[in-house]
Design an enzyme around this catalytic site. Structure first.
Site, short mmCIF file in Angstrom:
data_model
loop_
_atom_site.label_atom_id
_atom_site.label_comp_id
_atom_site.label_asym_id
_atom_site.label_seq_id
_atom_site.Cartn_x
_atom_site.Cartn_y
_atom_site.Cartn_z
N GLY A 13 0.80 -1.22 0.00
CA GLY A 13 0.00 0.00 0.00
C GLY A 13 0.84 1.27 0.00
CG ASN A 82 2.63 3.45 6.05
OD1 ASN A 82 1.83 4.20 5.49
ND2 ASN A 82 2.67 2.14 5.81
CG ASP A 88 -13.66 0.53 8.68
OD1 ASP A 88 -12.74 0.88 9.45
OD2 ASP A 88 -13.75 0.92 7.50
CD GLN A 141 -16.19 7.89 7.18
OE1 GLN A 141 -15.89 8.93 6.61
NE2 GLN A 141 -17.39 7.32 7.03
CE1 TYR A 147 -7.15 3.54 9.78
CE2 TYR A 147 -8.21 5.66 9.35
CZ TYR A 147 -7.23 4.72 9.05
OH TYR A 147 -6.35 4.96 8.01
N PRO A 177 -3.40 11.56 4.68
CG PRO A 177 -2.31 9.58 4.15
CD PRO A 177 -2.71 10.44 5.32
N GLY A 178 -6.03 11.48 2.27
CA GLY A 178 -7.45 11.19 2.09
C GLY A 178 -7.61 9.74 1.65
CE1 TYR A 179 -12.28 8.74 3.14
CE2 TYR A 179 -12.47 6.39 2.71
CZ TYR A 179 -12.76 7.49 3.49
OH TYR A 179 -13.53 7.34 4.62
N1 CAA Z 1 -19.92 7.52 4.27
C1 CAA Z 1 -21.23 7.73 4.21
N2 CAA Z 1 -22.14 6.79 4.53
C2 CAA Z 1 -21.70 5.60 4.93
C3 CAA Z 1 -20.33 5.30 5.03
C4 CAA Z 1 -19.43 6.32 4.65
N3 CAA Z 1 -18.10 6.12 4.69
N4 CAA Z 1 -20.20 4.04 5.47
C5 CAA Z 1 -21.42 3.56 5.64
N5 CAA Z 1 -22.33 4.48 5.29
C6 CAA Z 1 -23.78 4.32 5.33
C7 CAA Z 1 -24.22 3.16 4.45
O1 CAA Z 1 -24.35 3.56 3.09
C8 CAA Z 1 -25.53 2.83 5.08
O2 CAA Z 1 -26.53 3.79 4.69
P1 CAA Z 1 -27.92 3.29 4.09
O3 CAA Z 1 -28.53 2.47 5.20
O4 CAA Z 1 -28.61 4.58 3.79
O5 CAA Z 1 -27.57 2.50 2.87
C9 CAA Z 1 -25.28 3.03 6.56
O6 CAA Z 1 -24.15 3.90 6.63
C10 CAA Z 1 -24.92 1.72 7.28
O7 CAA Z 1 -23.86 1.10 6.56
P2 CAA Z 1 -23.86 -0.44 6.22
O8 CAA Z 1 -25.20 -0.95 5.73
O9 CAA Z 1 -22.67 -0.69 5.32
O10 CAA Z 1 -23.68 -1.08 7.67
P3 CAA Z 1 -22.80 -2.30 8.06
O11 CAA Z 1 -22.98 -2.49 9.53
O12 CAA Z 1 -23.03 -3.45 7.14
O13 CAA Z 1 -21.30 -1.81 7.76
C11 CAA Z 1 -19.45 -0.36 7.90
C12 CAA Z 1 -20.87 -0.63 8.36
C13 CAA Z 1 -18.52 -1.52 8.32
C14 CAA Z 1 -19.00 0.91 8.61
C15 CAA Z 1 -19.36 -0.23 6.37
O14 CAA Z 1 -20.40 0.57 5.88
C16 CAA Z 1 -18.07 0.42 5.95
O15 CAA Z 1 -17.05 -0.24 5.86
N6 CAA Z 1 -18.10 1.72 5.65
C17 CAA Z 1 -16.93 2.47 5.26
C18 CAA Z 1 -16.27 3.14 6.43
C19 CAA Z 1 -15.09 3.90 5.91
O16 CAA Z 1 -15.22 4.96 5.31
N7 CAA Z 1 -13.87 3.35 6.12
C20 CAA Z 1 -12.68 3.95 5.59
C21 CAA Z 1 -11.74 2.83 5.24
S1 CAA Z 1 -10.33 3.44 4.34
C22 CAA Z 1 -9.35 4.10 5.49
O17 CAA Z 1 -9.57 4.04 6.68
C23 CAA Z 1 -8.12 4.79 4.99
C24 CAA Z 1 -8.13 6.22 5.35
O18 CAA Z 1 -7.38 6.65 6.23
C25 CAA Z 1 -9.00 7.16 4.62
#
Ligand code: CAA
Length: 241
Positions: A13, A82, A88, A141, A147, A177-179
Site C-alpha cells: 500500500g 505508516n 470498521d 468517520q 480508527y 492522506p485522504g482516500y
Molecule cells: N460515508 C457515508 N455513509 C456511509 C459510510 C461512509 N463512509 N459508510 C457507511 N455508510 C452508510 C451506508 O451507506 C448505510 O446507509 P444506508 O442504510 O442509507 O444505505 C449506513 O451507513 C450503514 O452502513 P452499512 O449498511 O454498510 O452497515 P454495516 O454495519 O453493514 O457496515 C461499515 C458498516 C462496516 C462501517 C461499512 O459501511 C463500511 O465499511 N463503511 C466504510 C467506512 C469507511 O469509510 N472506512 C474507511 C476505510 S479506508 C481508510 O480508513 C483509509 C483512510 O485513512 C481514509
C-alpha cells in the site's frame, strides 16, 4: 553516507510506495511488515529493499526489530510510522477487540517505535519522524470510531513530540492522506465507496500511494528542516483544514 530510513508497514500500500520513493531518493531503506510474508518476499525481490518482520503493537518486538535493522544497516535517522489497520464497524456493533487492535497498532505503535529510536536521534542531534495519520483523524468517520480516535491521537502525538525534538534538530510531522487507492480503501463496500465516498472528493478520484510518498520524501529532506509539528493534508480537496 546515505541515511537509514525505516518504514513501518513498508511492503504494501502507501508504505510500499514510501519505501520505494525513499530508496530512489538515495536512502538506505528498511521496510517493516507484520504478517504477509508472501507480499513482503515479492516486494523484496522486486525492489531489493530489505524487509523485517515484527508487530508494531508489541513494544519488545519493536526493540528487537529495530536492533536488527540497526545492526544490518546502521542507526535509524528517519522513521516513517505508516503501519495501520482498520476494523470498521458501526459503534453499536464494535467489539472491545476491534477497538483495542486499532488503538494498539495505529496509536500505541507510534509510541512503541518512536520511543526506541528517540534516544539515538537525540544523541546524534538529527532525526526525521513522519507519522501517517488520516483525513478520518481530522474529520471523524462513521464506522471508524476506533480508527478516527487513533488517527486523531497520532496528530496530538506529533505536535507534542515536535516540541521536545526541536532543540535536538529532530522534526516530527504528520501527513493526513485522504482516500488512496490501496487494498485498505478497496475493502470498503463498493456501494459505499462509489456512492458515498468518491462523490465527496472534489478531484473526482482516489489518490495514488505515490502522491503520499512524495510528501514523505519532502518532509524527511534537508529542505524541510524548518517544518516541524505540522500536518500535511493530501486529500483531493475532500476536507480543508
Ligand atoms: N460515508 C457515508 N455513509 C456511509 C459510510 C461512509 N463512509 N459508510 C457507511 N455508510 C452508510 C451506508 O451507506 C448505510 O446507509 P444506508 O442504510 O442509507 O444505505 C449506513 O451507513 C450503514 O452502513 P452499512 O449498511 O454498510 O452497515 P454495516 O454495519 O453493514 O457496515 C461499515 C458498516 C462496516 C462501517 C461499512 O459501511 C463500511 O465499511 N463503511 C466504510 C467506512 C469507511 O469509510 N472506512 C474507511 C476505510 S479506508 C481508510 O480508513 C483509509 C483512510 O485513512 C481514509
Amino acid at each position: 553516507m546515505s541515511k537509514v530510513a525505516l518504514v513501518t508497514g513498508g511492503t504494501r500500500g502507501i508504505g510500499a510506495a514510501i519505501s520505494i520513493a525513499l530508496k530512489n531518493a538515495g536512502y538506505k531503506v528498511a521496510a517493516n511488515y507484520a504478517g504477509n510474508d508472501e507480499k513482503a518476499r515479492a516486494f523484496h525481490e522486486s525492489t531489493g529493499i530489505a524487509v523485517f518482520k515484527w508487530d508494531v503493537s508489541d513494544y519488545e518486538a519493536c526493540g528487537q526489530g529495530i536492533a536488527t535493522v540497526q545492526a544490518e544497516l546502521g542507526p535509524v535517522e528517519i522513521l516513517v510510522n505508516n503501519a495501520g489497520i482498520t476494523r470498521d464497524a458501526m459503534f453499536h456493533k464494535m467489539t472491545p477487540q476491534q477497538w483495542h487492535e486499532v488503538i494498539n497498532t495505529n496509536l500505541t505503535g507510534l509510541f512503541n517505535m518512536t520511543h526506541q529510536v528517540w534516544s539515538g536521534m537525540r544523541e546524534r542531534s538529527f532525526g526525521r519522524i513522519v507519522n501517517i495519520s488520516s483525513i478520518n483523524g481530522q474529520k471523524g468517520q462513521m464506522g471508524q470510531v476506533n480508527y478516527s480516535a487513533a488517527k486523531a491521537g497520532d496528530l496530538g502525538f506529533t505536535k507534542a513530540l515536535a516540541q521536545e525534538g526541536a532543540i535536538k534538530n529532530i522534526t516530527v510531522n504528520a501527513i493526513c492522506p485522504g482516500y488512496i487507492g490501496t487494498e485498505m480503501v478497496r475493502a470498503v463496500p463498493e456501494a459505499v465507496l462509489n456512492e458515498k465516498i468518491i462523490p465527496q472528493i472534489p478531484v473526482g478520484r482516489l489518490g495514488e500511494p505515490e502522491e503520499i510518498a512524495r510528501c514523505v520524501t519532502f518532509l524527511v529532506s534537508d529542505d524541510a528542516g524548518f517544518i516541524t509539528g505540522s500536518t500535511l493534508t493530501a486529500n483531493g480537496g475532500q476536507l480543508f483544514v
